[in-house]
Structure formats: structure tokens, C-alpha cells
Design a protein around this motif. Structure first.
Motif, mmCIF file in Angstrom:
data_model
loop_
_atom_site.group_PDB
_atom_site.id
_atom_site.type_symbol
_atom_site.label_atom_id
_atom_site.label_comp_id
_atom_site.label_asym_id
_atom_site.label_seq_id
_atom_site.Cartn_x
_atom_site.Cartn_y
_atom_site.Cartn_z
ATOM 1 N N LYS A 181 -8.173 7.819 9.937
ATOM 2 C CA LYS A 181 -8.919 9.076 10.036
ATOM 3 C C LYS A 181 -10.303 8.893 10.653
ATOM 4 O O LYS A 181 -10.819 9.793 11.294
ATOM 5 C CB LYS A 181 -9.028 9.709 8.657
ATOM 6 N N ASP A 182 -10.936 7.736 10.450
ATOM 7 C CA ASP A 182 -12.255 7.433 11.016
ATOM 8 C C ASP A 182 -12.096 6.166 11.850
ATOM 9 O O ASP A 182 -12.028 5.065 11.295
ATOM 10 C CB ASP A 182 -13.277 7.245 9.897
ATOM 11 N N TYR A 183 -12.014 6.325 13.167
ATOM 12 C CA TYR A 183 -11.661 5.215 14.051
ATOM 13 C C TYR A 183 -12.536 3.980 13.825
ATOM 14 O O TYR A 183 -13.760 4.065 13.773
ATOM 15 C CB TYR A 183 -11.742 5.640 15.519
ATOM 16 N N GLY A 184 -11.876 2.834 13.682
ATOM 17 C CA GLY A 184 -12.563 1.556 13.516
ATOM 18 C C GLY A 184 -12.928 1.210 12.086
ATOM 19 O O GLY A 184 -13.378 0.111 11.806
ATOM 20 N N VAL A 185 -12.710 2.143 11.157
ATOM 21 C CA VAL A 185 -13.056 1.924 9.748
ATOM 22 C C VAL A 185 -11.776 1.624 8.966
ATOM 23 O O VAL A 185 -10.939 2.508 8.760
ATOM 24 C CB VAL A 185 -13.777 3.150 9.140
ATOM 25 N N LYS A 186 -11.644 0.372 8.544
ATOM 26 C CA LYS A 186 -10.439 -0.080 7.848
ATOM 27 C C LYS A 186 -10.116 0.788 6.630
ATOM 28 O O LYS A 186 -8.965 1.121 6.377
ATOM 29 C CB LYS A 186 -10.614 -1.545 7.442
ATOM 30 N N GLU A 187 -11.143 1.161 5.889
ATOM 31 C CA GLU A 187 -10.945 1.916 4.651
ATOM 32 C C GLU A 187 -10.476 3.351 4.899
ATOM 33 O O GLU A 187 -10.099 4.051 3.966
ATOM 34 C CB GLU A 187 -12.235 1.937 3.829
ATOM 35 N N SER A 188 -10.504 3.804 6.163
ATOM 36 C CA SER A 188 -10.110 5.191 6.437
ATOM 37 C C SER A 188 -8.607 5.342 6.694
ATOM 38 O O SER A 188 -8.129 6.453 6.913
ATOM 39 C CB SER A 188 -10.900 5.745 7.626
ATOM 40 N N TRP A 189 -7.844 4.221 6.681
ATOM 41 C CA TRP A 189 -6.397 4.331 6.849
ATOM 42 C C TRP A 189 -5.809 5.081 5.659
ATOM 43 O O TRP A 189 -6.127 4.790 4.505
ATOM 44 C CB TRP A 189 -5.749 2.954 6.927
ATOM 45 N N GLU A 191 -4.115 -2.189 4.314
ATOM 46 C CA GLU A 191 -3.511 -3.228 3.479
ATOM 47 C C GLU A 191 -2.055 -2.830 3.234
ATOM 48 O O GLU A 191 -1.768 -1.933 2.460
ATOM 49 C CB GLU A 191 -4.260 -3.355 2.144
ATOM 50 N N PHE A 192 -1.159 -3.488 3.958
ATOM 51 C CA PHE A 192 0.259 -3.192 3.819
ATOM 52 C C PHE A 192 0.805 -3.880 2.568
ATOM 53 O O PHE A 192 0.381 -4.978 2.221
ATOM 54 C CB PHE A 192 1.035 -3.685 5.038
ATOM 55 N N SER A 193 1.800 -3.252 1.925
ATOM 56 C CA SER A 193 2.413 -3.847 0.736
ATOM 57 C C SER A 193 3.261 -5.055 1.101
ATOM 58 O O SER A 193 3.483 -5.934 0.282
ATOM 59 C CB SER A 193 3.249 -2.821 -0.016
ATOM 60 N N SER A 194 3.730 -5.102 2.339
ATOM 61 C CA SER A 194 4.544 -6.205 2.837
ATOM 62 C C SER A 194 4.313 -6.304 4.336
ATOM 63 O O SER A 194 3.961 -5.327 4.987
ATOM 64 C CB SER A 194 6.025 -5.930 2.557
ATOM 65 N N LYS A 195 4.505 -7.489 4.894
ATOM 66 C CA LYS A 195 4.339 -7.683 6.342
ATOM 67 C C LYS A 195 5.697 -7.738 7.058
ATOM 68 O O LYS A 195 5.753 -8.009 8.238
ATOM 69 C CB LYS A 195 3.569 -8.981 6.622
ATOM 70 N N ASP A 196 6.766 -7.455 6.339
ATOM 71 C CA ASP A 196 8.113 -7.573 6.883
ATOM 72 C C ASP A 196 8.591 -6.239 7.467
ATOM 73 O O ASP A 196 9.437 -5.556 6.891
ATOM 74 C CB ASP A 196 9.062 -8.059 5.794
ATOM 75 N N PHE A 197 8.004 -5.835 8.594
ATOM 76 C CA PHE A 197 8.380 -4.577 9.227
ATOM 77 C C PHE A 197 8.146 -4.646 10.732
ATOM 78 O O PHE A 197 7.430 -5.514 11.219
ATOM 79 C CB PHE A 197 7.602 -3.394 8.635
ATOM 80 N N CYS A 223 5.382 1.867 10.372
ATOM 81 C CA CYS A 223 5.915 0.614 9.828
ATOM 82 C C CYS A 223 7.379 0.830 9.486
ATOM 83 O O CYS A 223 7.692 1.522 8.518
ATOM 84 C CB CYS A 223 5.151 0.205 8.576
ATOM 85 N N ASN A 224 8.265 0.228 10.268
ATOM 86 C CA ASN A 224 9.697 0.397 10.052
ATOM 87 C C ASN A 224 10.244 -0.816 9.315
ATOM 88 O O ASN A 224 10.453 -1.861 9.905
ATOM 89 C CB ASN A 224 10.409 0.584 11.392
ATOM 90 N N TYR A 225 10.431 -0.662 8.005
ATOM 91 C CA TYR A 225 11.050 -1.694 7.177
ATOM 92 C C TYR A 225 12.552 -1.484 7.343
ATOM 93 O O TYR A 225 13.139 -0.632 6.668
ATOM 94 C CB TYR A 225 10.639 -1.544 5.717
#
Length: 136
Positions: free
Chosen positions: A99-107, A65-71, A86-88
Motif C-alpha cells: 500500500k505504501d511503496y518501498g515500505v515493508k510494513e505496508s504489505w 513476511e511469508f509464512s512459507s517460501k515454497d511458492f 504467491c501460488n502454493y
């Protein structure tokens, strides 16, 4: 121009990508990964698609979940994990690792660099995503 078709349980997605000159897929585990755009008219590639070399299937990789999509997004491999940069532009660069491939919550956001002059000097895309180690 490269087209990807990703078939999920509920829908078929079509992606287009215009990889920058010299860019290649990033191998993490048994899958090659690319940054793509879902809309052909878009100049921003903001999705990550993978081709699993074992199952020979395409999949859409869940993102944090990015804080902004402008990057500007770039991907790489960091210690065996998928990494998103992510280069803003002119603001900061955030580095995320799955950290756990395919698991969104592991980012996990490893760090942010907020000085544009430091970002320009280090060229973080090359520094982080080409296998160099960053010592903090």
C-alpha cells in the motif's frame, strides 16, 4: 537470460532472471519490476527487483513476511499498487499488495484462495494481474 546489478549501501548484488515467454516488467509508479533469482543455479525466482525510470537506479523491493517460501511468485499492479501473487501449487494462492511503496510494513494480504479446482478455473495469474477486477 537477463542480468541485474543492484547496488545498495552495504553491498553489490547480482541477479539473474529467465523470464517466462511473454512476461514483461510491471510498471508501478516510476519503476519497472521483475521477479528474479539471486542464485543462477536456482529454478525458483523469489525476489523482486525494480528499475526506477526517474533515477535510473536498480533496487531490491522489500517483501512481506511469508509464512512459507515454497511458492511460485508473480507480480502485477493492482489499483496503482505493487501486487505479489504467491501460488502454493495445489494448496492455495495468496494475494499481497504494497500500500505504501518501498515500505515493508505496508504489505497487506488481501485474500487467499484455497481450492485448487477454483484456482485452475479462474487462472488467477491472468485474472488478477492483467487488470481485471475481482468481485467478492
Amino acid at each position: 537470460m537477463v542480468w541485474f546489478v543492484c547496488i545498495t549501501v552495504k553491498k553489490i548484488l547480482l541477479f539473474e532472471t529467465h523470464p517466462p515467454e511473454g512476461s514483461e516488467g510491471v510498471l508501478v509508479g516510476s519503476a519497472l519490476h521483475w521477479v528474479v533469482s539471486q542464485k543462477p543455479e536456482s529454478d525458483t525466482a523469489n525476489l523482486v527487483v525494480a528499475f526506477d525510470l526517474t533515477t535510473e537506479e536498480y533496487l531490491l523491493v522489500p517483501q512481506p513476511e511469508f509464512s512459507s517460501k515454497d511458492f511460485h511468485m508473480n507480480i502485477g499492479e493492482l489499483e496503482g499498487c505493487l501486487c505479489i501473487l504467491c501460488n502454493y501449487i495445489q494448496k492455495r494462492v495468496d494475494v499481497w499488495v504494497m500500500k505504501d511503496y518501498g515500505v515493508k510494513e505496508s504489505w497487506t494480504k488481501l485474500f487467499s484462495v484455497a481450492q485448487p479446482t477454483v484456482i485452475d478455473l479462474l487462472n488467477l495469474d491472468d485474472f488478477l494481474l492483467k487488470g481485471f477486477k475481482l468481485v467478492l
